[in-house]
Design a protein around this motif. Structure first.
Motif, PDB file in Angstrom:
ATOM      1  N   LEU A 121      45.273  43.958  39.241  1.00  0.00           N
ATOM      2  CA  LEU A 121      43.963  44.674  38.754  1.00  0.00           C
ATOM      3  C   LEU A 121      42.791  44.780  39.796  1.00  0.00           C
ATOM      4  O   LEU A 121      42.673  43.780  40.599  1.00  0.00           O
ATOM      5  N   CYS A 122      42.141  45.960  39.845  1.00  0.00           N
ATOM      6  CA  CYS A 122      40.829  45.858  40.587  1.00  0.00           C
ATOM      7  C   CYS A 122      39.773  45.465  39.912  1.00  0.00           C
ATOM      8  O   CYS A 122      39.944  44.714  38.716  1.00  0.00           O
ATOM      9  N   ALA A 123      38.618  45.355  40.451  1.00  0.00           N
ATOM     10  CA  ALA A 123      37.629  44.889  39.835  1.00  0.00           C
ATOM     11  C   ALA A 123      37.095  45.374  38.331  1.00  0.00           C
ATOM     12  O   ALA A 123      36.787  44.649  37.593  1.00  0.00           O
ATOM     13  N   LYS A 124      37.370  46.738  38.119  1.00  0.00           N
ATOM     14  CA  LYS A 124      37.011  47.569  37.132  1.00  0.00           C
ATOM     15  C   LYS A 124      38.160  47.081  36.137  1.00  0.00           C
ATOM     16  O   LYS A 124      38.126  47.622  34.769  1.00  0.00           O
ATOM     17  N   GLY A 125      39.169  46.589  36.315  1.00  0.00           N
ATOM     18  CA  GLY A 125      40.270  46.054  35.516  1.00  0.00           C
ATOM     19  C   GLY A 125      41.547  47.133  35.513  1.00  0.00           C
ATOM     20  O   GLY A 125      42.632  47.077  34.717  1.00  0.00           O
ATOM     21  N   GLU A 126      41.408  48.158  36.330  1.00  0.00           N
ATOM     22  CA  GLU A 126      42.474  49.132  36.334  1.00  0.00           C
ATOM     23  C   GLU A 126      43.693  48.590  37.293  1.00  0.00           C
ATOM     24  O   GLU A 126      43.463  47.912  38.181  1.00  0.00           O
ATOM     25  N   VAL A 127      44.787  48.930  36.793  1.00  0.00           N
ATOM     26  CA  VAL A 127      45.931  48.465  37.499  1.00  0.00           C
ATOM     27  C   VAL A 127      46.391  49.548  38.703  1.00  0.00           C
ATOM     28  O   VAL A 127      46.355  50.752  38.721  1.00  0.00           O
ATOM     29  N   TRP A 128      46.508  49.010  39.942  1.00  0.00           N
ATOM     30  CA  TRP A 128      46.817  49.683  41.023  1.00  0.00           C
ATOM     31  C   TRP A 128      48.049  49.307  41.780  1.00  0.00           C
ATOM     32  O   TRP A 128      48.538  49.937  42.496  1.00  0.00           O
ATOM     33  N   GLY A 129      48.826  48.272  41.136  1.00  0.00           N
ATOM     34  CA  GLY A 129      50.278  47.943  41.326  1.00  0.00           C
ATOM     35  C   GLY A 129      50.551  46.948  40.611  1.00  0.00           C
ATOM     36  O   GLY A 129      50.162  46.464  39.640  1.00  0.00           O
ATOM     37  N   VAL A 130      51.935  46.398  41.033  1.00  0.00           N
ATOM     38  CA  VAL A 130      52.521  45.277  40.278  1.00  0.00           C
ATOM     39  C   VAL A 130      53.260  44.502  41.206  1.00  0.00           C
ATOM     40  O   VAL A 130      53.805  44.835  42.105  1.00  0.00           O
TER      41      VAL A 130
END
Ligand code: SME
Length: 156
Positions: A121-130
């Motif tokens: 998760l990035c700071a904004k809560g978006e998923v950028w990978g797993v």
């Protein structure tokens, strides 16, 4: 620094406790994402001998295979598909004790029996990978793995 890992013969909690600071040390000061993901996958494989451990990164509407250790794996996973795509869609950790009981599980290898997937998760809560970890045994992952792997993911 020396790149050898120092890991005890204790239980998995003790192993995680020893490993995480070493991983932190290994990746801090290095800003190349692929290099860091590669070393994390290698460190987890070396410590726990997981069947498969690695990363998928969000590219558009798909997850694309990134650094990993283990057998060859599927290259692209659509959002909502398989355990990885579901963890991305829900932005939550998924612990799967028996992959055959998970509807839509993507079997990159028939030897994989249980799995844990953590969203990055990035700071904004978006998923950028797993981060995806697979075991040849049923019921391999629990809240201990979830807790320590989540902390590890927070280093990225
Ligand atoms: N089993 C995963 C696919 C990735 S491989 O296990 C490496 C899934 O269902 O998303």
């Amino acid at each position: 620094m020396a790149e050898d890992l120092c890991i005890s013969n204790g239980g998995k909690e003790e192993k995680y406790r020893m490993l995480l600071p070493q991983i932190k040390c290994l990746i801090e000061g290095e800003d190349d994402l692929i290099a860091n993901l590669a070393n994390i996958a290698a460190a987890l494989k070396e410590t726990f001998h997981f069947f498969w451990v690695g990363f998928y990164l969000v590219k558009g509407e798909e997850l694309v295979l990134a650094p990993f250790q283990g057998p060859v794996a599927c290259t692209r996973i659509k959002k909502g598909r398989g355990v990885c795509g579901k963890a991305w869609e829900r932005a939550e950790i998924l612990v799967v004790p028996d992959v055959d009981a998970f509807p839509g599980h993507i079997a990159c290898s028939s030897l994989s029996r249980s799995e844990i997937v953590l969203p990055l998760l990035c700071a904004k809560g978006e998923v950028w990978g797993v981060l995806d970890v697979d075991s040849e045994n049923l019921n391999s992952f629990d809240e201990v793995d979830a807790r320590f792997l989540q902390e590890l993911c927070s280093y990225l």
